[in-house]
Design a protein around this motif. Structure first.
Motif, short mmCIF file in Angstrom:
data_model
loop_
_atom_site.label_atom_id
_atom_site.label_comp_id
_atom_site.label_asym_id
_atom_site.label_seq_id
_atom_site.Cartn_x
_atom_site.Cartn_y
_atom_site.Cartn_z
N SER A 60 9.76 -1.73 11.19
CA SER A 60 9.71 -1.25 12.40
C SER A 60 10.80 -1.49 13.41
CB SER A 60 8.30 -1.45 13.14
OG SER A 60 8.43 -1.08 14.65
N ASP A 62 10.17 -1.27 16.82
CA ASP A 62 9.79 -1.02 18.04
C ASP A 62 9.62 -2.49 18.71
OD1 ASP A 62 8.00 -0.63 20.16
OD2 ASP A 62 6.24 -0.06 19.04
N THR A 64 8.72 -3.18 21.44
CA THR A 64 7.54 -3.38 22.81
C THR A 64 6.41 -4.12 22.16
OG1 THR A 64 6.83 -1.30 22.19
CG2 THR A 64 8.32 -1.52 24.09
N ASN A 65 6.32 -3.94 20.67
CA ASN A 65 5.31 -4.70 19.70
C ASN A 65 5.34 -6.11 20.36
OD1 ASN A 65 3.71 -5.91 17.73
ND2 ASN A 65 4.13 -3.88 16.29
N TRP A 68 7.00 -8.79 18.13
CA TRP A 68 8.57 -8.58 17.70
C TRP A 68 9.17 -10.07 17.55
CZ3 TRP A 68 11.54 -4.81 15.96
CH2 TRP A 68 12.84 -4.97 16.04
N THR A 91 14.61 0.78 24.48
CA THR A 91 13.75 1.57 23.80
C THR A 91 13.95 2.99 23.80
OG1 THR A 91 12.18 1.53 25.42
CG2 THR A 91 12.04 -0.33 23.88
N ILE A 293 5.34 -3.75 9.87
CA ILE A 293 4.14 -3.20 10.43
C ILE A 293 3.04 -2.86 9.26
CG2 ILE A 293 4.98 -2.55 12.36
CD1 ILE A 293 5.12 0.35 11.13
N GLY A 306 3.43 -8.06 10.25
CA GLY A 306 3.49 -8.88 11.47
C GLY A 306 4.65 -9.90 11.28
#
Length: 400
Positions: A60, A62, A64-65, A68, A91, A293, A306
């Motif tokens: 991923s 992303d 905003t995870n 991250w 983003t 992910i 993760g």
């Protein structure tokens, strides 16, 4: 297994991998490294595995995870309101996955096709010629970065995107502040209404820039301007810095490789492949960060959901399974374009065609017009930023 390497590491040479990374290549295709806070993440060093993972939906982008992986403590400690504002821009395109990313990217693809960029060659050549005219008229010695390598890609990209010439200096200043420094909040608050007014002006008087195309496309689909503004700011803020760095660093390397330099001067048709070979060897972005992910099996090892995953560009681009004598420059290398300097897959750099053409014209014209070009000081006296993440020369004093 060797002792865990802390990632990232400083380079001791502006165009070679950090020495501490070299043991990681022996553990190819992946190894564990430790971030500043002790978190262990995966470092990918194989070209084939990198390409496979970069198109895997379980990897991923992303940001905003909450999981991250942060490369630097300074990023993790960014003041929250600044981070949130800048994150909104980041983003908009590179920090999202799947259908959302595909839809936003689709808006920009027609603006960066090979055909459109090639049609800009006369404009790019004119920009390069004018900048060199100023350089020559001022006379040697000169710092090539502010005098040539920096302004050329800025002007080219801003012209393509539709930023008025009279606003280039202002926009450059504000996008720099947005990316770095304590003035990010103020820069964001200024840029957003500026871009909104620029979009309104394009609606009143349409032109032929990328921004005009995007305004027409969004209007036809009844969309709002928020994503358009963020996407545009991201493109113009992030695109020219890397190209300017490549022009200056390529010149620095060529002046230390007289045989390769002589080949280019004798046969300018080698320039397109030389650009990709320089992109491969220099690898100015130290790495590409991602987040797993879901569990992924790689060469008998499991990357767990993760886990952070970093693609170490300088090692991937020197993969001995792909490139013969990978540390050397060669203008006849069949694998010159088999690099990941622009990323790979869905998030591959949209501006790569523009970067290649700008580098080709800028470097080719510089070498042709200044046959006596040389470093004005010894190479080991030229300062550079050794910190990982993005490698740049601080200055490039030259004479001719």
């Amino acid at each position: 297994m060797t002792e865990t390497v802390v990632f990232p590491q400083d380079r001791t040479c502006p165009y070679r991998p950090a020495p501490a990374y070299l043991p990681l290549a022996d553990q190819k295709p992946l190894a564990q490294v430790a971030l500043y806070d002790g978190r262990r993440v995966w470092a990918i060093t194989s070209r084939d595995v990198a390409r496979r993972l970069l198109i895997d939906p379980r990897i991923s982008s992303d940001r905003t995870n909450p999981a991250w992986p942060m490369m630097f403590a300074s990023i993790a400690a960014t003041v929250s309101d600044v981070q949130q504002k800048v994150m909104k821009i980041v983003t908009a395109l590179v920090g999202v996955d799947g259908p959302v990313h595909n839809a936003r990217r689709k808006l920009l693809i027609p603006s960066f096709t090979t055909r459109r960029i090639n049609a800009m060659r006369p404009q790019i050549q004119a920009i390069v010629d004018r900048q060199l005219d100023e350089l020559v008229s001022t006379g040697p010695p000169a710092d090539l970065i502010p005098a040539f390598a920096g302004p050329v890609p800025v002007t080219v990209l801003y012209r393509l995107m539709g930023i008025p010439d009279s606003d280039h200096e202002y926009f450059e200043k504000k996008t720099y502040q947005l990316a770095a420094g304590p003035d990010a909040n103020a820069a964001y608050d200024e840029l957003m209404p500026y871009m909104a007014e620029l979009i309104a002006a394009k609606r009143r008087n349409p032109g032929d820039s990328v921004l005009d195309d995007l305004v027409a496309e969004r209007g036809a689909k009844g969309g709002t301007d928020d994503e358009l503004i963020s996407t545009l700011v991201l493109q113009v803020a992030g695109g020219h810095g890397t190209t300017g760095t490549m022009i200056s660093l390529s010149t620095f390397v060529l002046l230390q490789n007289p045989d390769r330099l002589a080949e280019l001067r004798a046969d300018p048709s080698l320039l397109p492949i030389a650009v990709d070979e320089l992109l491969r060897v220099l690898s100015i972005p130290d790495g590409v960060s991602r987040l797993a992910i879901d569990d992924i099996e790689v060469a008998g090892t499991t990357i767990r959901k993760g886990d952070g995953v970093f693609f170490i560009t300088s090692l991937i681009n020197r993969d001995e399974d792909v490139h013969e004598e990978p540390d050397s420059l060669g203008w006849h290398r069949a694998t010159a374009r088999d690099h990941v300097s622009f990323g790979f897959g869905a998030h591959q750099c949209l501006g790569q065609n523009l970067a290649r053409v700008t580098m080709e014209i800028a470097i080719g014209t510089l070498l042709a017009r200044l046959p006596g070009l040389r470093l004005a000081v010894p190479a080991d006296e030229i300062p550079f930023n050794p910190t990982a993440g993005f490698h740049v020369l601080n200055e490039l004093p030259v004479a001719w």
